[in-house]
Write an enzyme that holds these catalytic residues in place. Structure first.
Site, short mmCIF file in Angstrom:
data_model
loop_
_atom_site.label_atom_id
_atom_site.label_comp_id
_atom_site.label_asym_id
_atom_site.label_seq_id
_atom_site.Cartn_x
_atom_site.Cartn_y
_atom_site.Cartn_z
N ASP A 124 2.42 5.67 -6.62
CA ASP A 124 3.65 5.69 -5.82
C ASP A 124 4.94 5.77 -6.63
O ASP A 124 5.94 6.27 -6.13
CB ASP A 124 3.71 4.45 -4.93
CG ASP A 124 2.82 4.59 -3.70
OD1 ASP A 124 2.64 5.74 -3.25
OD2 ASP A 124 2.32 3.58 -3.21
N HIS B 147 -2.32 -2.33 -9.59
CA HIS B 147 -3.35 -1.74 -8.73
C HIS B 147 -4.51 -2.70 -8.56
O HIS B 147 -4.82 -3.48 -9.46
CB HIS B 147 -3.86 -0.41 -9.32
CG HIS B 147 -4.51 0.43 -8.29
ND1 HIS B 147 -5.85 0.34 -7.99
CD2 HIS B 147 -3.99 1.37 -7.44
CE1 HIS B 147 -6.13 1.19 -7.02
NE2 HIS B 147 -5.02 1.81 -6.65
N HIS C 148 0.88 -1.19 0.00
CA HIS C 148 0.00 0.00 0.00
C HIS C 148 0.91 1.23 0.00
O HIS C 148 1.74 1.40 -0.89
CB HIS C 148 -0.94 -0.12 1.21
CG HIS C 148 -2.08 0.85 1.26
ND1 HIS C 148 -2.47 1.66 0.22
CD2 HIS C 148 -2.95 1.14 2.29
CE1 HIS C 148 -3.52 2.39 0.59
NE2 HIS C 148 -3.82 2.10 1.85
C1 LIG Z 1 -1.16 4.13 -3.27
C2 LIG Z 1 -1.23 2.68 -3.36
O1 LIG Z 1 -1.41 2.02 -2.38
S1 LIG Z 1 -1.08 2.00 -4.89
C3 LIG Z 1 -0.50 0.32 -4.61
C4 LIG Z 1 0.91 0.35 -4.09
N1 LIG Z 1 1.45 -1.00 -4.02
C5 LIG Z 1 2.42 -1.43 -4.83
O2 LIG Z 1 2.92 -0.73 -5.69
C6 LIG Z 1 2.90 -2.83 -4.58
C7 LIG Z 1 3.06 -3.62 -5.89
N2 LIG Z 1 1.79 -3.97 -6.44
C8 LIG Z 1 1.06 -5.03 -5.96
O3 LIG Z 1 1.51 -5.78 -5.08
C9 LIG Z 1 -0.32 -5.26 -6.52
O4 LIG Z 1 -0.40 -4.79 -7.83
C10 LIG Z 1 -1.40 -4.61 -5.65
C11 LIG Z 1 -1.26 -5.01 -4.18
C12 LIG Z 1 -1.34 -3.10 -5.74
C13 LIG Z 1 -2.76 -5.06 -6.18
O5 LIG Z 1 -2.85 -6.43 -5.93
P1 LIG Z 1 -3.92 -7.35 -6.68
O6 LIG Z 1 -5.20 -6.65 -6.79
O7 LIG Z 1 -3.89 -8.66 -6.00
O8 LIG Z 1 -3.23 -7.45 -8.09
P2 LIG Z 1 -3.78 -8.15 -9.39
O9 LIG Z 1 -4.88 -9.13 -9.03
O10 LIG Z 1 -4.10 -7.12 -10.37
O11 LIG Z 1 -2.53 -8.99 -9.88
C14 LIG Z 1 -2.59 -9.73 -11.06
C15 LIG Z 1 -1.28 -10.42 -11.32
O12 LIG Z 1 -0.26 -9.47 -11.55
C16 LIG Z 1 0.80 -9.68 -10.65
N3 LIG Z 1 1.26 -8.39 -10.20
C17 LIG Z 1 0.49 -7.37 -9.75
N4 LIG Z 1 1.27 -6.35 -9.40
C18 LIG Z 1 2.54 -6.73 -9.61
C19 LIG Z 1 3.77 -6.11 -9.43
N5 LIG Z 1 3.85 -4.86 -8.91
N6 LIG Z 1 4.90 -6.76 -9.75
C20 LIG Z 1 4.83 -8.01 -10.25
N7 LIG Z 1 3.67 -8.66 -10.45
C21 LIG Z 1 2.54 -8.02 -10.13
C22 LIG Z 1 0.21 -10.43 -9.49
O13 LIG Z 1 1.18 -11.20 -8.81
C23 LIG Z 1 -0.82 -11.28 -10.17
O14 LIG Z 1 -0.18 -12.40 -10.70
P3 LIG Z 1 -0.73 -13.87 -10.37
O15 LIG Z 1 -2.13 -13.87 -10.86
O16 LIG Z 1 0.22 -14.74 -11.12
O17 LIG Z 1 -0.62 -13.96 -8.88
O1 LIG Z 2 -6.92 2.15 -3.79
C1 LIG Z 2 -6.03 1.39 -3.41
O2 LIG Z 2 -6.18 0.15 -3.24
C2 LIG Z 2 -4.67 1.90 -3.15
C3 LIG Z 2 -4.45 3.30 -3.60
O3 LIG Z 2 -4.16 3.56 -4.75
C4 LIG Z 2 -4.62 4.37 -2.63
O4 LIG Z 2 -5.02 4.11 -1.49
O5 LIG Z 2 -4.35 5.54 -2.99
#
Ligand SMILES: CC(=O)SCCNC(=O)CCNC(=O)[C@H](O)C(C)(C)COP(=O)(O)OP(=O)(O)OC[C@H]1O[C@@H](n2cnc3c(N)ncnc32)[C@H](O)[C@@H]1OP(=O)(O)O
Ligand SMILES: O=C([O-])CC(=O)C(=O)O
Length: 375
Positions: free
Chosen positions: A311, A260, A221
């Site tokens: 981010d 996301h 997050h």
């Molecule tokens: C302001 C914020 O909070 S924005 C989010 C900030 N977080 C990050 O940047 C962390 C990296 N990103 C992630 O871990 C994820 O994309 C999350 C937590 C944001 C969303 O998670 P989910 O909703 O579960 O992702 P989603 O279902 O779209 O993932 C689909 C596939 O892509 C992969 N994937 C998603 N994001 C990433 C990533 N950043 N790097 C590599 N693989 C990824 C997942 O592992 C998944 O693969 P799988 O089906 O083989 O397991």
């Molecule tokens: O909506 C989300 O899951 C994460 C995010 O981008 C935020 O909190 O700004």
């Protein structure tokens, strides 16, 4: 990514309540706060106007905005007992833990006695969170006890002023303003949902915010901006970045700052902060970090159809402004506290305790074994 299964784990795709605050991804990749498009807000608004919009339900007129800013400015001081607590926290503590403790301690000193006080308690939090982190940072890292009052009207400029001991340039103040607007609100993300669950038990606002800070801290997050910086800071060229990224993808590592839970093709905040990151790169004469970041974005899209979330370019933008990496996520807190509090107000106004069910996967019937007979 496009045929992602909805429902199931992570409550994905399930509605968990109503909100009038924000839409995420409703028009493809759009983001709105109370009906205002994020692009328009980032271009025209100040963070204080956006905070007012979220917390008080409408855009302020000039007199209302002036009064709001004056109120925030008057509430930046730290109680002596809170300073004493901050001075006990070690230098190597994580700044998000400092924020969590600061919000919690404030709840002991200035407890919200009734929900009638929620607006005042929130204004105080918005005003004082930059003071909390900068007081601790400057005391633990430089051994100085700073004054936490400045003349800056904006929260962003005030934060940079406390951190550096001098007022920031217009460019830096502008970037902070946009950054705080982009981070202010995002529907039922993990930290906001934490705040709403806490609010649904009729708990106090400081407990809601303290819990939310804990949820924001994780690298999946809010902690992703810091994790993204840690990843890109050592790469000396776009070519090196591409090699390293490909290695990470082969090893199936998560790459922070990408992907996301809701957006499918882009995060509208990325384009905006990327633009400011480029401006800052030009300002500091960077020829490495910005091109490295752009290459990461290209590789992730080419290889995985994964895009930068809010981010990723925040990492380089904050870095170009000389902000220490470990303070990145606390800035997110200074902004998102407005969204959290607005959601707490909303939850309280139409409350039912949030208590979902679970699908049981344990044993059907267990036999009690006296303790002396257990393995
Ligand atoms: C302001 C914020 O909070 S924005 C989010 C900030 N977080 C990050 O940047 C962390 C990296 N990103 C992630 O871990 C994820 O994309 C999350 C937590 C944001 C969303 O998670 P989910 O909703 O579960 O992702 P989603 O279902 O779209 O993932 C689909 C596939 O892509 C992969 N994937 C998603 N994001 C990433 C990533 N950043 N790097 C590599 N693989 C990824 C997942 O592992 C998944 O693969 P799988 O089906 O083989 O397991
Ligand atoms: O909506 C989300 O899951 C994460 C995010 O981008 C935020 O909190 O700004």
């Amino acid at each position: 990514m496009a045929d992602k299964k909805i429902g199931g784990a992570g409550l994905r795709g399930q509605s968990a309540g109503e909100t009038a605050l924000c839409t995420v991804g409703q028009t493809g990749s759009g983001l709105t706060y109370r009906g205002f498009d994020i692009k328009e807000l980032a271009e025209k608004a100040t963070f204080e106007e956006v905070a007012y919009l979220l917390l008080k339900g409408k855009l302020p007129n000039q007199a209302e905005l002036d009064a709001y800013i004056a109120k925030l400015k008057s509430q930046r001081g730290l109680p002596a007992a809170l300073k004493t607590v901050l001075e006990q926290i070690p230098k190597d503590a994580h700044p998000m833990d400092v924020m969590r403790t600061g919000a919690s301690m404030l709840g002991n000193l200035e407890t919200e006695q009734s929900f009638d006080e929620q607006q005042d308690a929130t204004d105080r939090l918005v005003a004082v969170l930059p003071s909390i982190i900068c007081y601790w940072y400057r005391f633990s890292h430089e051994g100085v006890r700073i004054e936490t009052e400045t003349d800056d009207d904006s929260v962003g400029a005030h934060f940079l002023h406390l951190l550096r001991g001098e007022a920031p340039s217009k460019l830096h103040a502008d970037v902070m303003n946009v950054s705080l607007i982009l981070y202010a609100e995002h529907e039922f993300n993990a930290s906001t949902f934490t705040a709403r669950v806490c609010a649904s038990t009729l708990s106090d606002i400081h407990s809601c915010v303290t819990g939310a800070i804990g949820s924001l801290r994780g690298p999946l997050h809010g902690g992703a901006n810091e994790a993204a910086m840690a990843m890109i800071e050592d790469w000396k060229s776009p070519e090196e970045a591409e090699r390293e990224m490909m290695g990470k993808l082969e090893r199936k590592e998560k790459i922070m700052g990408f992907g996301h839970a809701i957006y499918r093709t882009s995060d509208p905040r990325n384009e905006i902060i990327k633009h400011w990151s480029e401006k800052l790169a030009n300002d500091v004469g960077d020829t490495v970090l910005y091109p490295v970041s752009v290459r990461c974005e290209e590789v992730m899209w080419r290889e995985k159809k994964l895009f930068c979330n809010a981010d990723f370019f925040h990492a380089s933008a904050y870095h170009f402004m000389g902000i220490p990496t470990k303070l990145f996520t606390p800035i997110f807190v200074m902004s998102r506290v407005t969204g959290w509090a607005a959601h707490v107000f909303e939850q309280r106004a139409n409350n039912r305790i949030i208590r979902p069910s679970a699908d049981y996967t344990g044993p059907e019937k267990s036999e009690w074994v006296p303790i002396e007979q257990r393995d």
